[in-house]
Enzyme design. Structure first.
Site, short mmCIF file in Angstrom:
data_model
loop_
_atom_site.label_atom_id
_atom_site.label_comp_id
_atom_site.label_asym_id
_atom_site.label_seq_id
_atom_site.Cartn_x
_atom_site.Cartn_y
_atom_site.Cartn_z
CD GLN A 1 3.57 5.98 2.45
OE1 GLN A 1 2.73 5.44 2.08
NE2 GLN A 1 4.50 5.06 3.09
CG HIS B 1 -0.25 1.40 7.21
ND1 HIS B 1 0.64 0.61 8.02
CD2 HIS B 1 0.37 2.16 6.50
CE1 HIS B 1 1.78 1.10 7.65
NE2 HIS B 1 1.63 2.11 6.88
CD GLU B 2 -1.10 2.40 2.82
OE1 GLU B 2 -0.56 3.72 2.56
OE2 GLU B 2 -0.32 1.48 3.06
CG HIS C 1 0.41 6.71 5.53
ND1 HIS C 1 1.60 7.30 6.08
CD2 HIS C 1 0.89 5.43 5.39
CE1 HIS C 1 2.78 6.14 5.80
NE2 HIS C 1 2.19 5.03 5.63
CB CYS D 1 5.39 2.28 7.57
SG CYS D 1 4.95 3.72 6.60
CG LEU D 2 7.05 0.97 1.58
CD1 LEU D 2 6.36 1.35 0.24
CD2 LEU D 2 8.24 -0.03 1.29
N GLY E 1 1.06 -1.03 0.05
CA GLY E 1 -0.02 0.04 0.08
C GLY E 1 0.85 1.47 -0.02
#
Ligand code: NI
Length: 171
Positions: free
Chosen positions: A51, A135-136, A139, A93-94, A46
């Protein structure tokens, strides 16, 4: 299409509440394509627009590497409209490299939003799909997994990050 740079904590854009998309124009469509390519390139499941430095309410999700029954989708202005149950899962998480921590979330969510084609859609997910959606969407509200961890674990990560930075500067 292009692979974009993924911003890392503590970049200030990651702490911002992102703006609603008012018009699904070519720019947003291009953003979605680039986000998708960037997510696959980074082996993520995702990605949120902030990001890659664009503070707009756009996410892309593809949890099929973990749950093969699921497919890729992009969602604009996603909003959780129902939630139920509880699940704990080790998330990464990236934008928070080297951090992997068990996070508690709703086991099932129902999310509404706008598809890439401009249609109003509702997506129901449970398990890993529900986790990725939450999670997204986090963000988009400037919330990182660090904010959902215990204070102790968050401080440990920050300390480790500072040490690594200092080491890089010394080298
Ligand atoms: Ni993330």
């Amino acid at each position: 299409m292009a692979i974009l740079e993924i911003l890392k904590y503590p970049h200030p854009i990651l702490k911002k509440r992102c703006e609603k998309v008012e018009r699904l124009d070519g720019e947003v469509k291009r953003l979605i394509k680039n986000m998708t390519e960037t997510m696959y390139h980074a082996n993520g499941v995702g990605l949120a627009a902030c990001q890659v430095g664009v503070p707009k309410r756009v996410i892309v999700v593809d949890v099929s590497p973990i749950d093969p029954e699921q497919d890729y989708f992009a969602l604009i202005n996603p909003e959780v409209i129902a939630e139920e149950g509880e699940i704990e899962y080790e998330e990464g998480c990236l934008s928070v490299p080297g951090c992997s921590e068990k996070i508690k979330r709703f086991q099932k969510v129902r999310v509404k939003g706008v598809s890439e084609e401009g249609r109003e859609v509702e997506i129901s997910g449970e398990g890993i799909l529900a986790i990725a959606l939450q999670h997204e969407i986090d963000h988009l509200n400037g919330v990182l997994i660090l904010d959902r961890m215990s204070r102790l674990k968050r401080d440990l990560y920050r300390t480790r990050l500072k040490k690594e930075r200092r080491k890089e500067e010394d080298d």
